[in-house]
Structures are given as C-alpha cells and as structure tokens.
Design a protein around this motif. Structure first.
Motif, PDB file in Angstrom:
ATOM      1  N   ASN A 244      17.678   8.963 -46.887  1.00  0.00           N
ATOM      2  CA  ASN A 244      18.951   8.906 -48.115  1.00  0.00           C
ATOM      3  C   ASN A 244      18.384   9.496 -49.078  1.00  0.00           C
ATOM      4  O   ASN A 244      17.295   9.022 -49.693  1.00  0.00           O
ATOM      5  N   TYR A 245      18.794  10.716 -49.672  1.00  0.00           N
ATOM      6  CA  TYR A 245      18.571  11.541 -51.007  1.00  0.00           C
ATOM      7  C   TYR A 245      19.730  11.538 -51.863  1.00  0.00           C
ATOM      8  O   TYR A 245      19.705  12.207 -52.680  1.00  0.00           O
ATOM      9  N   GLY A 246      20.678  10.270 -51.948  1.00  0.00           N
ATOM     10  CA  GLY A 246      21.770  10.245 -52.651  1.00  0.00           C
ATOM     11  C   GLY A 246      21.350   9.329 -54.054  1.00  0.00           C
ATOM     12  O   GLY A 246      20.326   8.769 -54.131  1.00  0.00           O
ATOM     13  N   THR A 247      22.511   9.215 -54.559  1.00  0.00           N
ATOM     14  CA  THR A 247      22.557   8.339 -55.730  1.00  0.00           C
ATOM     15  C   THR A 247      22.547   6.726 -55.379  1.00  0.00           C
ATOM     16  O   THR A 247      22.411   6.490 -54.161  1.00  0.00           O
ATOM     17  N   ALA A 248      21.940   5.756 -56.366  1.00  0.00           N
ATOM     18  CA  ALA A 248      21.926   4.303 -56.130  1.00  0.00           C
ATOM     19  C   ALA A 248      23.220   3.856 -55.393  1.00  0.00           C
ATOM     20  O   ALA A 248      23.035   2.911 -54.420  1.00  0.00           O
ATOM     21  N   GLN A 249      24.233   4.414 -55.792  1.00  0.00           N
ATOM     22  CA  GLN A 249      25.609   4.204 -55.222  1.00  0.00           C
ATOM     23  C   GLN A 249      25.634   4.319 -53.800  1.00  0.00           C
ATOM     24  O   GLN A 249      26.243   3.394 -52.915  1.00  0.00           O
ATOM     25  N   GLN A 280      13.650   4.676 -60.191  1.00  0.00           N
ATOM     26  CA  GLN A 280      14.271   3.663 -61.013  1.00  0.00           C
ATOM     27  C   GLN A 280      15.552   3.485 -60.586  1.00  0.00           C
ATOM     28  O   GLN A 280      15.981   2.276 -60.875  1.00  0.00           O
ATOM     29  N   GLU A 281      15.699   4.506 -59.859  1.00  0.00           N
ATOM     30  CA  GLU A 281      17.645   4.073 -59.220  1.00  0.00           C
ATOM     31  C   GLU A 281      17.415   3.650 -58.126  1.00  0.00           C
ATOM     32  O   GLU A 281      18.397   2.649 -57.664  1.00  0.00           O
ATOM     33  N   ILE A 282      16.523   3.740 -56.915  1.00  0.00           N
ATOM     34  CA  ILE A 282      16.359   3.462 -55.789  1.00  0.00           C
ATOM     35  C   ILE A 282      16.043   1.974 -55.531  1.00  0.00           C
ATOM     36  O   ILE A 282      16.283   1.169 -54.844  1.00  0.00           O
TER      37      ILE A 282
END
Length: 355
Positions: A244-249, A280-282
C-alpha cells in the motif's frame, strides 16, 4: 507442517513476534537482486554497515529478494552467501523475509555484470524472476522447483528467517512489468499455476516459517472482487500480506477489508512520501491494528528508488528534493532527520514495553 496453516496457528505464530517494523533491503551498491548476491559483487561489509543503520532506527526485520538464476549459477555458494547475510542481520536483532520470485521490471534477466543505473530513472536495472522466457517454457519449470525446494530446505528450520514471500507482485501493471497491456492476461495465465506450485514446493520442505504473497492492485473489499492471482495468493498464504502506497485513510480501509480473512496481516511495502504514505502517517495505524510494516528502501543507491516511479505524478505539488523512497544517503545521513527521530522514538517505546 506441510499443509496451509490454520488461522489459529497463524495467529499463534504472529502473536509470538514483536511488532514487526522494517524495510525492503537492497544494499546501495546493487542495482538489482543479481548484483546484490553474485560472488563477484557480494559485499558483506557494505551490507553490515547498512543493516546497522536499520537497527539504529529500531527496525527488527528486512525483506530481501533472491533470484532463480543465482541457483543455477552457483547453488552452494549462493546459499552460503544468504547464510552470511542472515548471520549479519541476526547480529543486529533483525530477522529476514526472503522473496523467491518477482514479476516487476525487466523481463529478461541475465547473469554477469549488471548495467549501470540510467540517469533519473527509478529502479532502472531491477529484473524479474523468473524472466518471461522461463515463465513461458513449462520445460524450464523443473529448475524453478529445484530452486524453491533447495533454498527453503536449507533454511526451513532457521529462526533467523522470519517468513517466505513466494512471489512479489505477480500481477503488476504493464508500466512496471514492462510489457504490452494486451500481454497481461496471457502472463497471468502462466503465473497462476506456477504460483500455486511454488507454494506447494515450499510447503513440502516443512518450513517453521509462514508463507505469504502480497496482494497489491484493485478492490479487496469482497472475496469475489479478487482476481484469480489474488485468490491464489491469499488462498495459499499462512499470513496475509499486502502492499500500500496510499494515505493513512486508504491504508486503514484496506486493513479492515483484509481482516475479514481472519489471518494476521503484514504490509510488506509502503512509504511513498509525495503520495502521503509516510512513516508518521502509516506506522501509528499499523501498530494500532497490529499490522507488520516494511517500508520500501533504506539507503539511497544504484536502484535510485529515491526517485518517483516512471510517469508517476503526485496528487499535489511537492518539492523536488523530497525523496520518493529510502531513508539514508550513502554516507548514512538521514534524508529527513525528523523522520528518523520519529522512528527511534516509536521503537524505543516498544523496547520499554517489552523490557
């Protein structure tokens, strides 16, 4: 254990591990798997220096690619070099996920000296395993069986090996598989039976480690939405893995979809800064949901994965000096000191909790 692990067995194994946090590891001197491992270029000193960097930010696992051609080149020497790598990683408290096959980038690998990086191109020299000529030749599959069984048998009872990743991204798109879009269906038809056989070959060696193959593309919110390749991947995996290379959502959404399969989860690729996939997000939601997490890259080098994917555009403007992947430069300096400090703090908390 020669059958697929039960969900209970998989959870028992996973619960006995620390929270798994690590990286996809290719040493900076290597443009691809062949240059990493071939006897003329294998550099254990450089590998140790970079593993030390991984340990310095609290990483306890690495994901490392092998290649079938290395088996026919020099099987005993190849296995000894893998053993040397495992020993060095173990010295730094790092366990290794070994990847057997890969469908990304150049489809016709060749032994010997590897090409120099192409200026400005992400992963310009990475090679598929097996290459398309072998994939399309059933008569060559016997040597692939020998490779899988030989490598897994050597390390089947080795605690330094965390798990076996049978096949990396067997269904990636034409831009990454470097093929005509019209060839993808034909390639998938070749991959599925060989993927299933590779799981069987590995399992025949009765490894103590779980088997997996990470899904990547598409919508996984219901079983009937999975492609035949994804059904083969998830249906044969002891532990479910994904990229997964997307946003935290987006990450959390996909974790919730996959938890319905009732098995432990590992995200074996993440971290593309301009896409919003950052440590920081994931990592906080990964830790909260009990998902092992492996970023792409450690030290900037000949793979040039600090550069973005070819023809990829970020959703919003970003500074030109923001790296896509990788954490340190070739001198051990962090690309983003705040990011490294975050990793150290996050993993120091784990150390205190386990003390």
């Amino acid at each position: 254990m020669t059958e697929r692990w039960t969900p209970d067995a998989a959870h028992a194994w996973f619960n006995a591990q620390p929270w798994l946090v690590g990286c996809n590891f290719t040493p900076s001197y290597a443009i691809n798997q062949l240059e990493m491992w071939q006897p003329d270029s294998f550099d254990l000193g450089a590998i140790e220096a970079e593993l030390k960097l991984a340990a310095s930010i609290g990483m306890n696992a690495v994901r490392v690619y092998l290649h079938d051609l290395l088996w026919i080149q020099d099987a005993p020497g190849f296995l000894d070099r893998v053993d040397a790598f495992l020993a060095k990683a173990d010295e730094y408290g790092i366990r290794t996920m070994l990847v057997l096959f890969d469908s990304c980038w150049h489809p016709e690998p060749a032994l010997g000296p590897q090409p120099a990086p192409r200026e400005g191109v992400h992963n310009s020299g990475w090679v598929q395993s097996p290459g398309m000529p072998v994939l399309a030749d059933p008569g060559a599959h016997g040597r692939l069986e020998d490779y899988v069984k030989g490598v897994v048998a050597r390390f089947a009872k080795d605690e330094r090996v965390l798990s076996w990743d049978i096949w990396n991204e067997p269904d990636n798109g034409p831009e990454v598989a470097l093929c005509d879009p019209r060839q993808l269906k034909a390639k998938a038809d070749l991959v599925v039976p060989l993927l299933v056989n590779a799981f069987l070959w590995a399992r025949e060696m009765a490894p103590i480690q779980p088997l997996t193959s990470g899904i990547w593309l598409g919508d996984w919110s219901a079983p009937d939405l999975l492609s035949p390749i994804q059904q083969a991947q998830t249906g044969n995996s002891d532990v479910i893995s994904f990229h997964n290379y997307g946003t935290a959502q987006d990450f959390v959404t996909r974790v919730k979809w996959l938890k319905a399969m009732g098995r432990p989860l590992m995200c074996t690729e993440f971290m593309a800064r301009p896409a919003g996939s950052t440590f920081q997000e994931i990592l906080p939601p990964a830790k909260e949901h009990g998902v092992g997490a492996f970023c792409w890259g450690l030290v900037r080098g000949k793979t040039q994965t600090h550069l973005p994917w070819d023809k990829w555009e970020p959703p919003a403007p970003v500074a030109n000096d923001v790296w896509f992947h990788d954490i340190f430069d070739e001198h051990g300096n962090p690309h983003d000191p705040a990011e490294v400090e975050f990793l150290r703090l996050l993993n120091a908390i784990d150390d205190k909790m386990s003390a």
